[in-house]
Write an enzyme that holds these catalytic residues in place. Structure first.
Site, PDB file in Angstrom:
ATOM      1  N   ASP A 184       4.839   3.491   0.645  1.00  0.00           N
ATOM      2  CA  ASP A 184       4.680   3.802  -0.790  1.00  0.00           C
ATOM      3  C   ASP A 184       3.543   2.914  -1.327  1.00  0.00           C
ATOM      4  O   ASP A 184       3.724   2.134  -2.233  1.00  0.00           O
ATOM      5  CB  ASP A 184       5.988   3.592  -1.573  1.00  0.00           C
ATOM      6  CG  ASP A 184       6.488   2.167  -1.529  1.00  0.00           C
ATOM      7  OD1 ASP A 184       6.168   1.437  -0.555  1.00  0.00           O
ATOM      8  OD2 ASP A 184       7.200   1.742  -2.471  1.00  0.00           O
ATOM      9  N   VAL A 238       8.679   1.558   5.080  1.00  0.00           N
ATOM     10  CA  VAL A 238       8.471   0.381   4.237  1.00  0.00           C
ATOM     11  C   VAL A 238       8.431   0.746   2.748  1.00  0.00           C
ATOM     12  O   VAL A 238       7.938  -0.016   1.925  1.00  0.00           O
ATOM     13  CB  VAL A 238       7.201  -0.403   4.667  1.00  0.00           C
ATOM     14  CG1 VAL A 238       7.357  -0.918   6.096  1.00  0.00           C
ATOM     15  CG2 VAL A 238       5.941   0.447   4.547  1.00  0.00           C
TER      16      VAL A 238
HETATM   17  C1  BDR Z   1       9.368  -3.956  -1.012  1.00  0.00           C
HETATM   18  O1  BDR Z   1       9.202  -3.423  -2.314  1.00  0.00           O
HETATM   19  C2  BDR Z   1       7.878  -2.991  -2.507  1.00  0.00           C
HETATM   20  O2  BDR Z   1       7.417  -3.390  -3.758  1.00  0.00           O
HETATM   21  C3  BDR Z   1       7.077  -3.603  -1.388  1.00  0.00           C
HETATM   22  O3  BDR Z   1       5.996  -2.767  -1.036  1.00  0.00           O
HETATM   23  C4  BDR Z   1       8.059  -3.757  -0.271  1.00  0.00           C
HETATM   24  O4  BDR Z   1       8.133  -2.583   0.500  1.00  0.00           O
HETATM   25  C5  BDR Z   1       9.826  -5.392  -1.121  1.00  0.00           C
HETATM   26  O5  BDR Z   1      11.055  -5.459  -1.768  1.00  0.00           O
HETATM   27 CA    CA Z   2       6.420  -0.836   0.349  1.00  0.00          CA
END
Ligand code: BDR
Ligand code: CA
Length: 309
Positions: A9, A124
């Site tokens: 993202d 992720v």
């Molecule tokens: C996660 O939240 C997002 O803001 C970051 O990209 C990471 O994947 C950390 O909590």
């Molecule tokens: Ca992320």
């Protein structure tokens, strides 16, 4: 070579994770799938293409979910953390190509089925794309090599609420769907990612390289570090959350894991999206995830720094 799909993202630490994955000879990145989260799915796709452009990579990008499974996406982008555009207000590239026509979910299913037992998914962002893939083709739970997710917090506080971590909080039902799916899951949560910080001093070294990629990575990371300094007074860098999930695939010995039954709180008014790991000596349910509880932060950081920018 580990055939891998990276689900992102993008997001500043996603950008660092993309660079780490794409440049790693240990991984064969089959494609990058995008979802809403730090930004909208459309912005995540543009940001991913931007990062790939800096990396001079033509890895295909597949767009996926624009909203959570059952809840409303309120469009609450993580502006304070990742900037208006998700890349520290630095997403200034004119894109030379676009996303693929195939939907991210179909790409995941197709690749996992094409190479049974081989494909690792590194998620992720929210787990929405993977949950949708598991709904559409439940058999892929037994066909994927592993899902390595950045998300959750079992032994430490959350980062969006006292209990919840952002990627789980953005779509708690999707994460719970994955945990219940019987897919092999490795959870790389805040338990370990808050121990792997990118030191501010590193940015000067990147800047001295004077390449477009190094300057870009230094600029976006600087934005991220300033935010960490505001949120965590005294901290000496920013959390390498998403890169550590990639690191756990490149070299699983960076982390140690404990098999555990993990459940996402879907109802708690105070603890919505909390990842509750059953740490009792005699849990009543079988483990559904390998939860990372310790990390060799120095070795990971050295490897990340040497191989990313
Ligand atoms: C996660 O939240 C997002 O803001 C970051 O990209 C990471 O994947 C950390 O909590
Ligand atoms: Ca992320």
């Amino acid at each position: 070579m580990n055939p891998t799909i990276l689900d992102v993202d993008t997001g500043i630490d996603d950008a660092l994770a993309i660079a780490y994955a794409v440049r790693s000879p240990a991984l064969e990145v089959l494609g990058i799938t995008t979802c809403f989260g730090n930004v909208s799915a459309e912005e995540a796709s543009c940001n991913t293409l931007t990062v790939l452009d800096y990396l001079e990579s033509d890895i295909p990008v597949y767009q996926g979910a624009g909203e959570p499974l059952f809840r409303k996406y309120l469009g609450e982008k993580a502006v304070a953390i990742h900037g208006e555009d998700g890349l520290g207000n630095r997403a200034d590239r004119i894109l030379k190509r676009g996303i693929e026509k195939q939907h991210a979910v179909d790409f995941m299913i197709e690749q996992i089925k094409r190479r049974p037992g081989e494909v690792t998914l590194v998620c992720v962002g929210t787990m929405t794309n993977l949950a949708l893939a598991l709904m559409k083709a439940p058999e892929i739970a037994g066909l994927m090599k592993r899902a390595v997710i950045m998300g959750g917090a079992v032994t430490v506080p959350g980062n969006v609420t006292p209990w919840a971590e952002a990627n789980i909080h953005n779509d708690p039902e999707a994460a719970e769907w994955l945990f219940r799916s019987s897919a092999p899951v490795t959870m790389v949560g805040l338990d370990v990612t808050m121990q792997t910080l990118l030191p501010e001093e590193e940015l000067d070294r990147w800047r001295r390289k004077n390449t477009p990629l190094a300057s870009f990575m230094a600029d976006i990371s600087e934005f991220y570090i300033q935010c960490y300094k505001r949120n965590y007074p005294g901290i000496r860098g920013c959390g390498l959350h998403d890169p550590l999930a990639v690191g756990a695939v490149i070299d699983p010995t960076f982390v140690t894991t404990v098999p555990m039954h993990v459940q996402v709180d879907l109802e708690g008014s105070l603890s919505l999206a909390r990842t509750i790991g059953d740490r009792r000596e005699q849990p009543d349910r079988r483990p559904n995830a390998d939860v990372c509880l310790t990390v060799d932060a120095d070795r990971f950081l050295a490897h990340f720094l040497e191989n990313t920018v």
